[in-house]
Design a protein around this motif. Structure first.
Motif, PDB file in Angstrom:
ATOM      1  N   THR A  34       0.939  -1.280   0.061  1.00 28.45           N
ATOM      2  CA  THR A  34      -0.124   0.159   0.042  1.00 28.45           C
ATOM      3  C   THR A  34       0.895   1.303   0.092  1.00 28.45           C
ATOM      4  OG1 THR A  34       0.088  -0.004   2.471  1.00 28.45           O
ATOM      5  CG2 THR A  34      -1.664  -1.123   1.194  1.00 28.45           C
ATOM      6  N   TYR A  35       0.262   2.519  -0.122  1.00 27.89           N
ATOM      7  CA  TYR A  35       1.015   3.703  -0.143  1.00 27.89           C
ATOM      8  C   TYR A  35       1.652   3.905   1.084  1.00 27.89           C
ATOM      9  CZ  TYR A  35       2.153   8.495  -0.902  1.00 27.89           C
ATOM     10  OH  TYR A  35       2.859   9.745  -1.103  1.00 27.89           O
ATOM     11  N   LYS A  36       0.883   3.309   2.456  1.00 26.87           N
ATOM     12  CA  LYS A  36       1.481   3.676   3.535  1.00 26.87           C
ATOM     13  C   LYS A  36       2.707   2.589   3.654  1.00 26.87           C
ATOM     14  CE  LYS A  36      -0.726   4.838   7.776  1.00 26.87           C
ATOM     15  NZ  LYS A  36      -1.822   4.427   8.883  1.00 26.87           N
ATOM     16  N   ASP A  46      -6.042   8.834   5.743  1.00 26.63           N
ATOM     17  CA  ASP A  46      -4.760   8.282   6.269  1.00 26.63           C
ATOM     18  C   ASP A  46      -3.812   7.438   5.687  1.00 26.63           C
ATOM     19  OD1 ASP A  46      -3.208   7.871   8.971  1.00 26.63           O
ATOM     20  OD2 ASP A  46      -4.192   6.072   8.676  1.00 26.63           O
ATOM     21  N   GLU A  47      -4.479   6.429   4.917  1.00 27.70           N
ATOM     22  CA  GLU A  47      -3.903   5.460   4.177  1.00 27.70           C
ATOM     23  C   GLU A  47      -3.218   5.916   3.048  1.00 27.70           C
ATOM     24  OE1 GLU A  47      -3.346   2.232   4.947  1.00 27.70           O
ATOM     25  OE2 GLU A  47      -4.339   2.273   6.899  1.00 27.70           O
ATOM     26  N   LEU A  48      -3.972   7.081   2.337  1.00 27.50           N
ATOM     27  CA  LEU A  48      -3.194   7.359   1.097  1.00 27.50           C
ATOM     28  C   LEU A  48      -2.518   8.786   1.293  1.00 27.50           C
ATOM     29  CD1 LEU A  48      -6.481   7.149  -1.020  1.00 27.50           C
ATOM     30  CD2 LEU A  48      -4.492   5.672  -0.750  1.00 27.50           C
ATOM     31  N   GLY A  49      -2.190   9.204   2.484  1.00 26.45           N
ATOM     32  CA  GLY A  49      -1.230  10.196   2.703  1.00 26.45           C
ATOM     33  C   GLY A  49      -1.817  11.524   2.222  1.00 26.45           C
ATOM     34  N   MET A  50      -2.852  11.766   2.345  1.00 24.23           N
ATOM     35  CA  MET A  50      -3.658  13.032   1.911  1.00 24.23           C
ATOM     36  C   MET A  50      -4.474  13.873   3.121  1.00 24.23           C
ATOM     37  SD  MET A  50      -5.517  11.330  -1.531  1.00 24.23           S
ATOM     38  CE  MET A  50      -5.745  12.961  -2.332  1.00 24.23           C
ATOM     39  N   THR A  51      -4.718  15.021   2.743  1.00 20.93           N
ATOM     40  CA  THR A  51      -5.190  15.804   3.777  1.00 20.93           C
ATOM     41  C   THR A  51      -6.302  16.816   3.225  1.00 20.93           C
ATOM     42  OG1 THR A  51      -3.643  17.800   3.405  1.00 20.93           O
ATOM     43  CG2 THR A  51      -3.001  16.117   5.098  1.00 20.93           C
TER      44      THR A  51
END
Length: 261
Positions: free
Chosen positions: A74-76, A118-123
């Motif tokens: 995954t991206y994480k 959270d999992e995709l590192g986005m805000t």
């Protein structure tokens, strides 16, 4: 593109064929192109090529690890090792985020925005929805956004590569599904047999009832005739009408004339 070949139905095939004739830095460049290429979301055949496997040791091991993450991770997983892994291009980042959505859908078909962020590192919520819409239009996932409840509802997704250690679990799941289907089929067959038996009983009762109706009609007809005959006899007696006796005659022995009585 390195070793460019005639396109086929499998977009990964051209990379696999090229990798068989390359080595070292050329294979690295090929991997970059495969990770960038639209429509390429599984990498098992590419990982099986000898020249690609040789990257697992030495100066290019980071690309082997990156290929593993695109296959199963995954991206994480990427961000946790980002310092020792090659930097992603924008297309590679989006692809890995899309692949992460597929993995998340295995845990539940309704994924909250909070989990996705959270999992995709986005805000940014708008950027998240744009990323999801892009995945839907690319047919990577099939589903819809529920903005009111702030979640993504996924119906189906494309497949990802399978780890060998995951095969027993997948096999057990399929066997369980087959058993459930068998149970359903057995239940349905029982219901069909019951319905057929009830239908046969209804047909028997219908035939019996129809026969009773026929017998009853015959009985009524006979009784009606008997009543008519009895009524006619009683009427004649009430009117004093009797049947006239038949006239008889004899021949006169002498004159041959007729004598009536």
């Amino acid at each position: 593109m390195i070793g460019e070949t005639k396109p086929s139905g499998n977009p990964l095939e051209q990379f696999v064929n090229s990798a068989k004739t390359l080595s070292g830095a050329e294979v690295v460049e090929l991997i970059k192109q495969a990770l960038d290429a639209p429509g390429v979301h599984t990498f098992a055949e590419l990982r099986e090529v000898t020249s690609v496997q040789q990257l697992s040791q030495g100066e290019f091991s980071g690309y082997w690890e990156l290929l593993q993450i695109f296959s199963y991770g995954t991206y994480k997983n990427y961000t946790s090792k980002q310092q020792i892994l090659p930097e992603l291009t924008l297309n590679q980042k989006k692809k890995l985020q899309h692949l992460t959505m597929i993995t998340l859908s295995e845990q539940g078909k309704c994924i909250p925005y909070s989990v996705l962020l959270d999992e995709l590192g986005m805000t940014n919520l708008r950027e998240l929805e744009d990323l999801i819409i892009e995945a839907i239009y690319s047919e990577i996932i099939q589903g819809k956004l529920d903005q009111r409840r702030a979640l993504l509802e996924i119906d189906t997704t494309i497949g990802r590569d399978i780890r060998k250690e995951d095969i027993p679990t997948i096999t057990a799941t399929l066997e369980s599904w087959c058993d459930a289907c068998e149970t359903i089929l057995t239940t349905l067959q029982t219901q069909v047999d019951r319905a057929n038996a009830e239908k046969a009983q209804r047909n028997q009762r219908k035939e019996a009832l129809e026969q009773e109706i026929v017998n009853l009609k015959k009985s009524i007809k006979i009784q009606s005739q008997e009543v008519d005959e009895a009524y006619g006899h009683d009427s004649r007696e009430a009117l004093g009408i009797e049947k006239a006796p038949k006239k008889s005659f004899k021949k006169n022995a002498k004159g041959g004339g007729k004598l009536f009585k």
